[in-house]
Write an enzyme that holds these catalytic residues in place. Structure first.
Site, mmCIF file in Angstrom:
data_model
loop_
_atom_site.group_PDB
_atom_site.id
_atom_site.type_symbol
_atom_site.label_atom_id
_atom_site.label_comp_id
_atom_site.label_asym_id
_atom_site.label_seq_id
_atom_site.Cartn_x
_atom_site.Cartn_y
_atom_site.Cartn_z
ATOM 1 N N ASN A 293 46.128 32.509 38.354
ATOM 2 C CA ASN A 293 45.508 33.546 37.532
ATOM 3 C C ASN A 293 45.156 32.889 36.205
ATOM 4 O OD1 ASN A 293 44.812 35.671 35.906
ATOM 5 N ND2 ASN A 293 46.816 36.672 35.960
ATOM 6 N N ASN B 177 35.094 27.858 36.584
ATOM 7 C CA ASN B 177 34.152 28.690 37.328
ATOM 8 C C ASN B 177 34.671 30.110 37.572
ATOM 9 O OD1 ASN B 177 31.890 29.202 39.418
ATOM 10 N ND2 ASN B 177 33.762 29.420 40.630
ATOM 11 N N TYR C 169 30.187 41.259 30.653
ATOM 12 C CA TYR C 169 29.902 39.990 31.322
ATOM 13 C C TYR C 169 28.937 39.151 30.493
ATOM 14 C CZ TYR C 169 28.189 36.714 34.850
ATOM 15 O OH TYR C 169 27.833 35.576 35.536
#
Length: 256
Positions: free
Chosen positions: A68, A95, A164
């Site tokens: 995580n 990523n 985002y």
């Protein structure tokens, strides 16, 4: 290929979110060019399948880890395990990513915080943990995965995910700032800003807006995995030894 600008033999790469999507494609091209590859994500099952596939197809060493990236303790343990298993990390690809589609005026705080924790904090924590190891070795290539969404504002009917987009803009500046801070240690820090590629994360957006996205794109197409692999390979190998702090858009010209 040996001694070429793109040869990765003798290098070890760690790819976060490497079990699926663009992360897996990057892991594959590193293995294709000779690197040993560690892959990690919260869903270790995907990473295990990827690691087994890489070993079988390319004959390199590969191993999967559960991680995580938003947990500093988890990140430290993962990086320590990778170094113990492989001996070093030469290449890091940040990523792992999260998104949340919602109108800005109604986005829940917990959604905003989740996206920031994975995309921004996770990139920082992994860079810090691996970076300290790279600094000791006097060499390292860090590749952060940003997004064309962090370079330009999309209309809500195309992409309605302000958390985002904001997080990816932060990743881009983090890349530039970290590159400046760590250049003296022999570390390179760059980013790739993909446009619209078909992945699990973008599937819904592309299904709803494929024609609109393609028609607005200067090259009139969606991204193909090989183009992204080429950019990652360039930044990971000797071909980019005079490149740092750059954000390379792989987007068909969409950010122009």
């Amino acid at each position: 290929m040996e001694n070429s600008l793109f040869d990765l033999k003798g290098r070890t790469a760690l790819v976060t979110g490497g079990g699926a999507g663009l992360g897996r494609k990057i892991a594959e091209v590193f293995a294709e060019y000779g690197a040993d590859v560690a892959v990690c994500s919260r869903k270790v099952e995907n990473c295990q399948e990827t690691a087994e596939s890489l070993q079988k197809e390319y004959g390199i060493k590969s191993k999967a880890y559960e991680c995580n990236v938003g947990s500093e303790e988890n990140v430290k343990k993962t990086v320590e395990a990778v170094i113990a298993d492989f001996g070093k990390v030469d290449i890091l690809v940040n990523n792992s990513g999260a998104t949340w589609g919602e109108n800005a005026e109604s986005m829940p705080l917990e959604a905003w915080e989740k996206v920031m924790k994975v995309n921004v904090t996770g990139t920082f924590l992994m860079s810090k943990a691996v970076g300290n190891h790279m600094i000791e070795n006097g060499y390292g290539k860090i590749i952060n995965i940003g997004s064309v969404a962090g370079l330009k504002a999309e209309p809500p009917e195309v992409l309605n995910a302000i958390g985002y987009s904001t997080s990816k803009a932060a990743v881009h500046h983090f890349t530039r700032d970290l590159a400046r801070k760590w250049a003296g240690y022999g570390l390179y820090v760059n980013a790739i800003a993909p446009g619209f590629f078909e992945t699990k994360m973008t599937k819904h957006v592309i299904e709803q807006n494929a024609d609109k996205i393609i028609n607005k794109n200067p090259l009139k197409k969606l991204g193909d995995p090989r183009s992204l692999q080429g950019a990652a390979l360039f930044l990971a190998g000797g071909a980019s030894d005079y490149v740092t702090g750059q954000v390379i858009a792989v987007d068909g010209g969409a950010s122009l």
